[in-house]
Design an enzyme around this catalytic site. Sequence first.
Site, PDB file in Angstrom:
ATOM      1  N   CYS A   1      -2.317 -44.614  59.013  1.00 34.43           N
ATOM      2  CA  CYS A   1      -1.217 -43.774  59.490  1.00 34.43           C
ATOM      3  C   CYS A   1      -0.048 -43.950  58.522  1.00 34.43           C
ATOM      4  O   CYS A   1      -0.267 -44.288  57.361  1.00 34.43           O
ATOM      5  CB  CYS A   1      -0.848 -44.086  60.940  1.00 34.43           C
ATOM      6  SG  CYS A   1      -0.011 -45.659  61.224  1.00 34.43           S
TER       7      CYS A   1
ATOM      8  N   ARG B   1       0.006 -45.861  65.345  1.00 34.63           N
ATOM      9  CA  ARG B   1      -1.285 -45.196  65.517  1.00 34.63           C
ATOM     10  C   ARG B   1      -2.446 -45.934  64.887  1.00 34.63           C
ATOM     11  O   ARG B   1      -3.497 -46.096  65.520  1.00 34.63           O
ATOM     12  CB  ARG B   1      -1.212 -43.770  64.947  1.00 34.63           C
ATOM     13  CG  ARG B   1      -0.245 -42.884  65.699  1.00 34.63           C
ATOM     14  CD  ARG B   1      -0.058 -41.562  65.005  1.00 34.63           C
ATOM     15  NE  ARG B   1       0.727 -41.734  63.779  1.00 34.63           N
ATOM     16  CZ  ARG B   1       0.970 -40.776  62.903  1.00 34.63           C
ATOM     17  NH1 ARG B   1       0.467 -39.568  63.095  1.00 34.63           N
ATOM     18  NH2 ARG B   1       1.706 -41.007  61.831  1.00 34.63           N
TER      19      ARG B   1
ATOM     20  N   ASP C   1       2.646 -38.739  65.833  1.00 31.77           N
ATOM     21  CA  ASP C   1       3.317 -40.027  65.624  1.00 31.77           C
ATOM     22  C   ASP C   1       4.272 -40.320  66.784  1.00 31.77           C
ATOM     23  O   ASP C   1       5.214 -39.570  67.023  1.00 31.77           O
ATOM     24  CB  ASP C   1       4.092 -39.976  64.309  1.00 31.77           C
ATOM     25  CG  ASP C   1       4.586 -41.341  63.864  1.00 31.77           C
ATOM     26  OD1 ASP C   1       4.433 -42.333  64.615  1.00 31.77           O
ATOM     27  OD2 ASP C   1       5.113 -41.418  62.735  1.00 31.77           O
TER      28      ASP C   1
END
Length: 145
Positions: free
Chosen positions: A9, A15, A118
């Site tokens: 990520c 994440r 996100d």
Amino acid sequence: MFNRFLVVCTGNICRSPMGEYLLRERLADRPNAVVESAGIGALVGHPADPLALEVMQENGLDASAHRARQIDKDMIAHSDLVLVMDKGHLQWIHQNFPMSRGRVHLIGRWRNNAEVADPYRRPREAFEQAWRDTVASVDDWMTKV
């Protein structure tokens, strides 16, 4: 067969740790499987975001040992499969590591190339949604790897 997995990520604190620890748990019966995570703009050395840790803990995963790492050429070279959270990550990796083509995919590939939004600096609900999206995507991958 895939044995080395890298989940990517941006900062490697929300994440990708979720994806890493979940994938590691799903592959627990495969002793040769190695699952790691990194970020394209990692907050190197930082632990996972407190809300990410909370959501993972509530779902039976302890990621308290996680520390963010910056993706590099060696990580890419040693990975059989690289799973990214959004199209920007895919483009960045292809641009910076062209030898990665064919091994880098959206984590939501089997969900119509869905991205995982996100949750950084957003409310808890965003972390819960990122978790649900990651679980669904990882479970889809489990039928392929």
